[in-house]
Scaffold this motif. Structure first.
Motif, PDB file in Angstrom:
ATOM      1  N   VAL A 204       1.021  -1.399  -0.053  1.00 24.75           N
ATOM      2  CA  VAL A 204      -0.035   0.167  -0.069  1.00 24.75           C
ATOM      3  C   VAL A 204       0.888   1.121  -0.105  1.00 24.75           C
ATOM      4  O   VAL A 204       1.777   1.376   0.933  1.00 24.75           O
ATOM      5  N   MET A 205       0.674   2.196  -1.082  1.00 22.10           N
ATOM      6  CA  MET A 205       1.310   3.279  -0.915  1.00 22.10           C
ATOM      7  C   MET A 205       0.393   4.281  -0.209  1.00 22.10           C
ATOM      8  O   MET A 205      -0.485   4.632  -0.880  1.00 22.10           O
ATOM      9  N   LEU A 206       0.777   4.946   0.710  1.00 21.26           N
ATOM     10  CA  LEU A 206      -0.044   5.924   1.739  1.00 21.26           C
ATOM     11  C   LEU A 206       0.335   7.325   1.429  1.00 21.26           C
ATOM     12  O   LEU A 206       1.511   7.780   1.968  1.00 21.26           O
ATOM     13  N   LYS A 207      -0.549   8.009   0.703  1.00 22.88           N
ATOM     14  CA  LYS A 207      -0.069   9.509   0.596  1.00 22.88           C
ATOM     15  C   LYS A 207      -0.464  10.250   1.950  1.00 22.88           C
ATOM     16  O   LYS A 207      -1.438  10.008   2.592  1.00 22.88           O
ATOM     17  N   ARG A 208       0.388  11.341   1.912  1.00 27.06           N
ATOM     18  CA  ARG A 208       0.243  12.165   2.983  1.00 27.06           C
ATOM     19  C   ARG A 208      -1.050  12.933   2.863  1.00 27.06           C
ATOM     20  O   ARG A 208      -1.139  13.482   1.880  1.00 27.06           O
TER      21      ARG A 208
END
Ligand code: PEP
Ligand code: MN
Length: 337
Positions: A204-208
């Motif tokens: 999972v790429m978690l964006k700020r």
């Protein structure tokens, strides 16, 4: 936690603070100075709300010395997290590049752009099928049709794909197509979605979040990690500030700060951070120099007619030139690209 008492705190107030701390399960060490009394409260309680102490009479200041996140913290996990997806690694010595259009628009468009991405040597194709748009009248994405087209294009050119998931009900569907889930800025604190992604195994790429502190961002990563999914990496995509010459303000310093506080890889998205094509290459170069573990870039071969984010999309030639520049910078700091 360190509790500093007011200069004129009474003995009764000091004793009351100590009693509260002990009742909350802390081990207390009191140091009585000439001017002030300082209390050290020991005991790992990541969820402890320090306001319970700061509201007590006689208390001047309360400082937390441990972080509220645990699984995401470098103090609990010293080694860098390395995410492996087929032959691609994120978080190692290699700087991973993710490129593609903002949205999947048609079969021809995604195949053309996937070819450009593959020819550049980049291994991960991005593209949105479910788009979080500020306006309900703006293009919302092709939905499942977009996922199918993107999967076919990625397979045709031997690429991995990453696409955004906006709601729990779509996790299963998107899981059938994607290699990496993207959790967008607007959903960074969608806690039920974070929890569900914690149950999957895919990275999972978690964006700020648009207005999230680094601590809040790491707390969101903690949600996914605590669900059991250890394949989390972060993406700095700019935050909302008073500045309006750029779409967002690219918080470059978030990259070394995250590396210090956490073992999770952090990539940078200069496209959404600046919102303007001419600002993307300099900030991408800066992000690699700052130690980003990857860069995500939006590209388009006909940005004037793009259905979303055309003004921030790099044209193929600029993109290829940028990749060459990023290679030099990566090399200069002892990394590969
Ligand atoms: C995107 O990457 O497509 C996107 C919508 O970005 P963000 O969530 O950072 O706005
Ligand atoms: Mn976009």
């Amino acid at each position: 936690m360190v509790v500093i008492l007011e200069k004129n705190a009474t003995q009764q107030q000091i004793e009351d603070v100590i009693k509260h701390l002990e009742d909350y399960g802390f081990q207390v060490h009191t140091s009585i100075g000439v001017e002030r009394t300082v209390i050290g409260a020991i005991g790992v309680q990541p969820n402890f709300d320090t306001r319970k102490i700061s509201i007590l009479d006689g208390v001047a200041e309360v400082y937390r010395v441990t972080t509220p996140y645990k699984l995401a913290s470098r103090s609990f996990h010293e080694e860098n997290t390395l995410i492996k997806i087929k032959d691609v690694e994120i978080g190692g010595n290699q700087v991973a590049i993710i490129a593609g259009p903002c949205s999947i628009e048609s079969e021809e468009q995604i195949f053309r752009l996937a070819k450009i991405v593959a020819d550049s040597g980049v291994k991960i194709l991005r593209g949105g099928a479910f788009k979080p748009r500020t306006s309900p009248y703006a293009f919302q994405g092709l939905g499942e049709e977009g996922l199918k087209l993107m999967r076919d294009a990625a397979d045709e050119y031997n690429l991995l794909m990453i696409t955004e998931v906006m709601q729990i009900e779509h996790i299963e569907l998107i899981d059938r197509y994607t290699d990496i889930f993207q959790l967008g800025a607007r959903n960074m604190q969608n806690f039920s979605l974070l929890k569900e992604l914690g149950k999957t195994e895919k990275p999972v790429m978690l964006k700020r979040g648009i207005a999230a502190t680094i601590e809040e961002w790491l707390m969101s990563a903690e949600y996914i990690l605590s669900g059991g999914n250890k394949n989390v990496f972060l993406c700095e995509r700019g935050i909302r500030t008073f500045e309006n010459y750029t779409r967002n303000t690219f918080d470059l310093s978030a990259i070394p700060v995250v590396h210090k506080k956490s073992h999770l890889p952090v990539v940078a998205d200069p496209s959404h951070a600046t919102g303007l094509r001419d600002q993307v290459p300099p900030m991408a170069r800066a992000a690699v120099a700052a130690g980003a573990d990857g860069i995500m870039i939006e590209i388009h071969d006909d940005p004037d007619h793009a259905l979303s984010d055309g003004p921030q999309a790099l044209l193929p030639n600029t993109f290829l030139k940028l990749i060459d520049e990023l290679k030099l910078i990566a090399h200069a700091i002892g990394r590969k690209l």
